[in-house]
Design a protein around this motif. Structure first.
Motif, PDB file in Angstrom:
ATOM      1  N   SER A   1      -7.192  26.446  -4.331  1.00 17.50           N
ATOM      2  CA  SER A   1      -7.748  26.922  -3.062  1.00 17.50           C
ATOM      3  C   SER A   1      -6.649  27.465  -2.156  1.00 17.50           C
ATOM      4  N   ALA A   2      -5.438  26.914  -2.241  1.00 17.05           N
ATOM      5  CA  ALA A   2      -4.323  27.433  -1.440  1.00 17.05           C
ATOM      6  C   ALA A   2      -3.987  28.860  -1.867  1.00 17.05           C
ATOM      7  N   TRP A   3      -3.973  29.112  -3.184  1.00 18.09           N
ATOM      8  CA  TRP A   3      -3.707  30.468  -3.668  1.00 18.09           C
ATOM      9  C   TRP A   3      -4.790  31.429  -3.185  1.00 18.09           C
ATOM     10  N   VAL A   4      -6.037  30.991  -3.194  1.00 16.60           N
ATOM     11  CA  VAL A   4      -7.133  31.852  -2.735  1.00 16.60           C
ATOM     12  C   VAL A   4      -6.941  32.185  -1.264  1.00 16.60           C
ATOM     13  N   GLU A   5      -6.657  31.184  -0.446  1.00 15.06           N
ATOM     14  CA  GLU A   5      -6.502  31.419   0.991  1.00 15.06           C
ATOM     15  C   GLU A   5      -5.339  32.359   1.293  1.00 15.06           C
ATOM     16  N   VAL A   6      -4.223  32.173   0.621  1.00 15.27           N
ATOM     17  CA  VAL A   6      -3.070  33.048   0.841  1.00 15.27           C
ATOM     18  C   VAL A   6      -3.367  34.449   0.307  1.00 15.27           C
TER      19      VAL A   6
ATOM     20  N   TYR B   1       2.682  41.296  -6.149  1.00 14.43           N
ATOM     21  CA  TYR B   1       2.982  42.451  -6.985  1.00 14.43           C
ATOM     22  C   TYR B   1       1.939  43.522  -6.688  1.00 14.43           C
ATOM     23  N   GLY B   2       2.421  44.721  -6.398  1.00 14.90           N
ATOM     24  CA  GLY B   2       1.506  45.822  -6.114  1.00 14.90           C
ATOM     25  C   GLY B   2       1.158  45.954  -4.635  1.00 14.90           C
ATOM     26  N   THR B   3       1.920  45.278  -3.763  1.00 12.19           N
ATOM     27  CA  THR B   3       1.683  45.418  -2.328  1.00 12.19           C
ATOM     28  C   THR B   3       2.928  45.968  -1.642  1.00 12.19           C
ATOM     29  N   ASP B   4       2.715  46.684  -0.553  1.00 16.43           N
ATOM     30  CA  ASP B   4       3.806  47.204   0.260  1.00 16.43           C
ATOM     31  C   ASP B   4       3.476  46.937   1.718  1.00 16.43           C
ATOM     32  N   PRO B   5       4.241  46.038   2.331  1.00  9.53           N
ATOM     33  CA  PRO B   5       5.370  45.262   1.830  1.00  9.53           C
ATOM     34  C   PRO B   5       4.919  44.112   0.924  1.00  9.53           C
TER      35      PRO B   5
ATOM     36  N   SER C   1      -8.041  36.384  -6.303  1.00  6.51           N
ATOM     37  CA  SER C   1      -8.795  37.065  -5.228  1.00  6.51           C
ATOM     38  C   SER C   1      -8.295  38.478  -4.963  1.00  6.51           C
ATOM     39  N   GLY C   2      -8.019  39.211  -6.033  1.00  5.25           N
ATOM     40  CA  GLY C   2      -7.610  40.601  -5.889  1.00  5.25           C
ATOM     41  C   GLY C   2      -6.131  40.815  -5.617  1.00  5.25           C
ATOM     42  N   ALA C   3      -5.362  39.740  -5.454  1.00  7.79           N
ATOM     43  CA  ALA C   3      -3.915  39.859  -5.230  1.00  7.79           C
ATOM     44  C   ALA C   3      -3.182  39.425  -6.494  1.00  7.79           C
ATOM     45  N   ASP C   4      -2.191  40.216  -6.875  1.00  2.29           N
ATOM     46  CA  ASP C   4      -1.376  39.892  -8.045  1.00  2.29           C
ATOM     47  C   ASP C   4      -0.088  39.227  -7.583  1.00  2.29           C
ATOM     48  N   TRP C   5       0.388  38.270  -8.377  1.00  3.38           N
ATOM     49  CA  TRP C   5       1.589  37.497  -8.050  1.00  3.38           C
ATOM     50  C   TRP C   5       2.496  37.422  -9.271  1.00  3.38           C
TER      51      TRP C   5
END
Length: 168
Positions: free
Chosen positions: A135-140, A117-121, A96-100
């Motif tokens: 679904s948990a990964w999507v929600e987070v 990864y790629g977020t501050d903080p 969902s647009g967030a890298d981990w």
């Protein structure tokens, strides 16, 4: 005094004490380690966007700002306010647009832990067991939208330029 009245008062007192004890124990905060920037306003926005229930577990209060937990013993934990993640050879994935980036040593201990990864903080999430519900990964991941981007993102083999055959 009337025996019935005394018995009723004793029963009511016991019920009140029991309810107070249950509420105190049931509302005990989960100890989650704090982060250097847990009180950052962006972390507060992330926490506000997190779900009330995750993987069938209810959200619990925690001991430090910028943290969240779900489940009886806080089996699922989230920590916001970490320094941005440096490039890593560890597995990296996008939801969902967030890298981990996966903390691979944690997998050996039966825990699935990853840091954004790629977020501050940066945000760290810890799930019990080696795999977490999609679904948990999507929600987070959806909750991370208020965080500032560092411009970094996960790459795969197709993103890495290969040397041309002319160069040895």
């Amino acid at each position: 005094m009337n025996r019935r009245l005394l018995a009723g008062l004793a029963t009511a007192t016991c019920a009140a004490v029991g309810l107070t004890w249950w509420l105190a124990i049931g509302d005990e905060s989960v100890p989650v380690a704090g982060t250097p920037r847990g009180d950052d306003a962006r972390c507060e926005k992330v926490l506000d966007r997190l779900p009330r229930d995750l993987m069938g577990e209810s959200r619990r209060s925690t001991t430090n700002p910028g943290t969240a937990a779900w489940g009886g013993k806080g089996q699922v934990r989230l920590r916001c306010g970490l320094p941005p993640t440096a490039p890593s050879p560890n597995q990296c994935f996008r939801v969902s647009g967030a890298d981990w980036v996966v903390d691979e040593p944690s997998l050996a201990n039966g825990v699935w832990k990853a840091v954004s990864y790629g977020t501050d903080p940066a945000v760290q999430v810890r799930f019990p067991g080696a795999d977490a519900s999609g679904s948990a990964w999507v929600e987070v991941s959806e909750a991370l939208k208020p965080l500032k981007s560092t411009g970094r993102r996960c790459i795969d083999n197709e993103d890495v330029p290969l040397p041309s055959p002319d160069h040895h």
